[in-house]
Scaffold this motif. Structure first.
Motif, mmCIF file in Angstrom:
data_model
loop_
_atom_site.group_PDB
_atom_site.id
_atom_site.type_symbol
_atom_site.label_atom_id
_atom_site.label_comp_id
_atom_site.label_asym_id
_atom_site.label_seq_id
_atom_site.Cartn_x
_atom_site.Cartn_y
_atom_site.Cartn_z
ATOM 1 N N THR A 5 0.836 -1.210 0.000
ATOM 2 C CA THR A 5 0.000 0.000 0.000
ATOM 3 C C THR A 5 0.865 1.251 0.000
ATOM 4 O OG1 THR A 5 -1.728 -1.170 1.238
ATOM 5 C CG2 THR A 5 -1.828 1.233 1.213
ATOM 6 N N ASN A 6 1.927 1.265 0.811
ATOM 7 C CA ASN A 6 2.827 2.423 0.861
ATOM 8 C C ASN A 6 3.527 2.637 -0.464
ATOM 9 O OD1 ASN A 6 2.178 2.937 3.520
ATOM 10 N ND2 ASN A 6 3.899 1.771 4.351
ATOM 11 N N LEU A 13 1.561 9.390 -5.615
ATOM 12 C CA LEU A 13 1.937 10.747 -5.222
ATOM 13 C C LEU A 13 3.030 11.323 -6.102
ATOM 14 C CD1 LEU A 13 1.877 10.483 -1.324
ATOM 15 C CD2 LEU A 13 0.184 11.533 -2.819
ATOM 16 N N ASN A 14 3.915 10.461 -6.631
ATOM 17 C CA ASN A 14 4.978 10.953 -7.502
ATOM 18 C C ASN A 14 4.514 11.129 -8.939
ATOM 19 O OD1 ASN A 14 7.808 11.104 -6.118
ATOM 20 N ND2 ASN A 14 6.821 9.324 -5.237
ATOM 21 N N LEU A 15 3.623 10.250 -9.394
ATOM 22 C CA LEU A 15 3.179 10.312 -10.783
ATOM 23 C C LEU A 15 2.048 11.314 -10.998
ATOM 24 C CD1 LEU A 15 3.181 6.567 -11.920
ATOM 25 C CD2 LEU A 15 4.729 8.393 -12.653
ATOM 26 N N VAL A 20 -1.113 14.912 -14.242
ATOM 27 C CA VAL A 20 -2.096 15.994 -14.300
ATOM 28 C C VAL A 20 -1.548 17.195 -15.063
ATOM 29 C CG1 VAL A 20 -3.403 17.662 -12.918
ATOM 30 C CG2 VAL A 20 -3.279 15.271 -12.194
ATOM 31 N N SER A 21 -0.264 17.536 -14.843
ATOM 32 C CA SER A 21 0.350 18.663 -15.546
ATOM 33 C C SER A 21 0.391 18.410 -17.047
ATOM 34 C CB SER A 21 1.773 18.910 -15.021
ATOM 35 O OG SER A 21 1.755 19.252 -13.655
ATOM 36 N N THR A 194 7.572 17.785 3.170
ATOM 37 C CA THR A 194 7.816 16.571 2.389
ATOM 38 C C THR A 194 9.160 16.622 1.689
ATOM 39 O OG1 THR A 194 5.437 16.351 2.022
ATOM 40 C CG2 THR A 194 6.893 15.087 0.578
ATOM 41 N N GLU A 195 9.495 17.800 1.135
ATOM 42 C CA GLU A 195 10.774 17.942 0.413
ATOM 43 C C GLU A 195 11.937 17.777 1.365
ATOM 44 O OE1 GLU A 195 10.445 21.680 -1.431
ATOM 45 O OE2 GLU A 195 9.272 20.955 -3.138
#
Length: 199
Positions: A5-6, A13-15, A20-21, A194-195
């Motif tokens: 799941t992680n 979260l990375n893709l 979307v962009s 997060t960064e």
């Protein structure tokens, strides 16, 4: 199961920002290309390749930019806009879009935007942004004596914000770029946290 799941969540979260962009830019390209193709069909010209309409729209926008450097064209456009501004709905929509476009078109050195901290009554601080050097004259006339400036308090996860008039002496100037501080405020600090954690 938890590791799977992680891992899946990390992939999403990375893709997601990239997907979307790319989707937004592709949708914009496709819409402008379709508009250009429509204009070509209006004058009876065939579409020879994909992207031809997009190039036509870019060429027309560039030509419009050249025309707006000519004083008579600018004067005529202003007259047309002033006539349309008589309609309340058009005035509201056009005014909002024009303000955003003007903000985006300003150079960094001309923006006058400064990140500041505003101290609250309980001793905490709120991140704000000086959007202009001076408040409008009608507001200054109604306020007590002092050097008042408009400060924007951005709401997290929203485009909207709250504008307050604050005395310049009550502001703490922060050496932080407008873009980075705005991003921090829009995400409630989650992006920056997060960064840092990823480094």
């Amino acid at each position: 199961m938890k590791n799977m799941t992680n891992t899946l969540l990390k992939g999403v979260l990375n893709l997601l920002p990239m997907v979307v962009s790319l989707w937004i830019f592709w949708s914009l390209f496709a819409s402008l290309d379709e508009l250009g193709d429509f204009l070509l069909r209006l004058v009876g010209l065939p579409t020879l390749f994909t992207g031809e309409g997009f190039l036509l729209v870019l060429l027309l926008v560039f030509a419009a930019g050249l025309l707006f450097s000519v004083s008579p064209i600018v004067w005529l456009y202003d007259v047309i806009v002033q006539q349309l501004m008589r309609f309340p709905l058009f005035k509201t929509v056009y005014g909002s879009i024009n303000d955003i476009a003007s903000l985006m078109s300003q150079n960094e050195e001309n923006k006058g935007q400064q990140t500041v901290l505003v101290k609250q009554s309980n001793g905490s601080y709120v991140v704000g942004f000086i959007m202009a050097d001076n408040a409008p004259e009608p507001l200054l006339a109604a306020l007590p004596e002092g050097d008042w400036v408009p400060v924007l308090f951005q709401l997290s996860y929203q485009i909207a914000g709250v504008t307050s008039l604050v005395k310049r002496e009550d502001l703490t100037v922060v050496d932080w770029s407008f873009e980075e501080a705005m991003r921090y405020s829009l995400t409630a600090g989650i992006t920056s946290t997060t960064e840092v954690a990823a480094q």
